[in-house]
Design an enzyme around this catalytic site. Structure first.
Site, PDB file in Angstrom:
ATOM      1  CG  ASP A  11     -10.582  -6.853  -2.187  1.00 18.69           C
ATOM      2  OD1 ASP A  11     -11.492  -6.076  -1.832  1.00 18.69           O
ATOM      3  OD2 ASP A  11     -10.018  -6.774  -3.285  1.00 18.69           O
ATOM      4  CG  HIS A  28     -17.826  -3.352   5.074  1.00 17.73           C
ATOM      5  ND1 HIS A  28     -16.767  -3.805   4.312  1.00 17.73           N
ATOM      6  CD2 HIS A  28     -18.236  -2.193   4.485  1.00 17.73           C
ATOM      7  CE1 HIS A  28     -16.540  -2.949   3.315  1.00 17.73           C
ATOM      8  NE2 HIS A  28     -17.426  -1.973   3.392  1.00 17.73           N
ATOM      9  CG  LEU A 122      -3.557 -15.686  16.794  1.00 19.64           C
ATOM     10  CD1 LEU A 122      -2.595 -16.258  15.737  1.00 19.64           C
ATOM     11  CD2 LEU A 122      -5.000 -15.966  16.361  1.00 19.64           C
TER      12      LEU A 122
HETATM   13  C1  FPP Z   1     -12.535  -4.897   1.457  1.00 16.45           C
HETATM   14  O1  FPP Z   1     -13.722  -5.152   0.795  1.00 16.45           O
HETATM   15  C2  FPP Z   1     -12.775  -4.720   2.866  1.00 16.45           C
HETATM   16  C3  FPP Z   1     -12.615  -3.556   3.554  1.00 16.45           C
HETATM   17  C4  FPP Z   1     -12.128  -2.298   2.965  1.00 16.45           C
HETATM   18  C5  FPP Z   1     -12.959  -3.500   4.964  1.00 16.45           C
HETATM   19  C6  FPP Z   1     -12.432  -4.667   5.747  1.00 16.45           C
HETATM   20  C7  FPP Z   1     -13.257  -4.851   6.915  1.00 16.45           C
HETATM   21  C8  FPP Z   1     -13.646  -6.050   7.349  1.00 16.45           C
HETATM   22  C9  FPP Z   1     -13.218  -7.328   6.749  1.00 16.45           C
HETATM   23  C10 FPP Z   1     -14.550  -6.058   8.476  1.00 16.45           C
HETATM   24  C11 FPP Z   1     -13.951  -6.787   9.615  1.00 16.45           C
HETATM   25  C12 FPP Z   1     -12.731  -6.224  10.130  1.00 16.45           C
HETATM   26  C13 FPP Z   1     -12.619  -5.852  11.418  1.00 16.45           C
HETATM   27  C14 FPP Z   1     -11.301  -5.456  11.963  1.00 16.45           C
HETATM   28  C15 FPP Z   1     -13.763  -5.845  12.302  1.00 16.45           C
HETATM   29  P1  FPP Z   1     -14.230  -4.076  -0.227  1.00 16.45           P
HETATM   30  O2  FPP Z   1     -15.158  -3.166   0.472  1.00 16.45           O
HETATM   31  O3  FPP Z   1     -13.066  -3.424  -0.887  1.00 16.45           O
HETATM   32  O4  FPP Z   1     -15.005  -4.983  -1.227  1.00 16.45           O
HETATM   33  P2  FPP Z   1     -15.119  -4.816  -2.790  1.00 16.45           P
HETATM   34  O5  FPP Z   1     -13.738  -4.885  -3.357  1.00 16.45           O
HETATM   35  O6  FPP Z   1     -15.935  -5.996  -3.175  1.00 16.45           O
HETATM   36  O7  FPP Z   1     -15.806  -3.514  -3.013  1.00 16.45           O
END
Ligand code: FPP
Length: 234
Positions: A11, A28, A122
């Site tokens: 997150d 992201h 892994l």
């Molecule tokens: C949460 O941050 C993250 C996500 C909803 C997307 C997760 C994706 C990645 C970590 C990219 C890499 C993953 C792969 C599989 C390539 P948020 O957008 O909720 O952040 P915020 O809470 O600060 O708004």
């Protein structure tokens, strides 16, 4: 060395980006880089299964452009990491519903899973369109005609509805980004998981933060409901 199952709620990508005046998609993209660093470091910490929360069933409620961007990012990540995963013995699979994913992403998932399935160093499970409660309900629907159902057989059903072989219980569940909740992630599998919350935003998470989480984990006394530490517990 212990063989651990670590779950991560990644997150904070959006806040990491906006606090720098950058678009959320940059957060992201940096999050994807952080994931690679953690995958590289994981085996050195005794982790043999890593389950990461990339997209929850509730994330469909985000703006369409962000959802599209994330689906595209997952696809290019899988495509670009396939060779490296296969070479380094990393078996990558995706858990969650597949029927709502773009066809091109589904194809990339199939390729990744087929090409890396023999990896033994892994196991990385990426949760996409995932909801623990929804998986439990779908597994329960299949179980209604099985009066002899027990926990191991239910676990097999639970894994099967999300396309995977049963994974071991989660030992350590990490959430970055400052929130302290489970958000419908691995609810069954985390029954006795140790929880570790950090304010670090996911794009800033790396080997040092992973080591800190594992150090905290090793200090916990795991009793699994008993009075003394369980034999073999980490
Ligand atoms: C949460 O941050 C993250 C996500 C909803 C997307 C997760 C994706 C990645 C970590 C990219 C890499 C993953 C792969 C599989 C390539 P948020 O957008 O909720 O952040 P915020 O809470 O600060 O708004």
């Amino acid at each position: 060395m212990s063989r651990l199952h670590v779950g991560i709620i990644m997150d904070g990508n959006g806040r990491w980006a906006t606090s720098r005046g950058l678009p959320r998609r940059t957060g992201h993209r940096e999050g994807a880089r952080a994931l690679r660093r953690v995958v590289e470091a994981a085996p050195d910490h005794g982790i043999d299964t890593l389950t990461v929360y990339a997209f929850s069933a509730d994330n469909w409620r985000r703006p369409a452009a962000e959802v599209r961007g994330l689906m595209g990012l997952f696809r290019s990540y899988l495509r670009h990491e396939r060779r490296a995963a296969s070479t380094h013995g990393v078996a990558v699979s995706v858990i969650g519903r597949r029927d709502r994913l773009p066809a091109a992403l589904r194809r990339e998932i199939d390729r990744m899973e087929a090409e890396t399935r023999r990896g033994t160093r892994l196991r990385v499970r990426v949760a996409v369109d995932y909801s623990a409660r929804d998986a439990i309900v779908r597994a329960a629907r299949q179980a209604t005609l099985a009066p002899a159902l027990d926990q191991p057989s239910f676990e097999s059903l639970l894994a099967a509805v999300d396309h995977g072989p049963p994974a071991p219980p989660v030992d350590l569940l990490i959430r970055t980004g400052g929130e302290q909740r489970l958000s419908d992630f691995l609810l069954w599998e985390s029954a006795y998981a140790e929880l570790y919350f950090t304010d670090t935003m996911w794009p800033d998470f790396g080997p040092a933060e992973l080591a800190a989480a594992l150090t905290a984990f090793q200090r916990r006394e795991r009793r699994f409901g008993g009075l003394t530490p369980a034999a073999g517990a980490a």
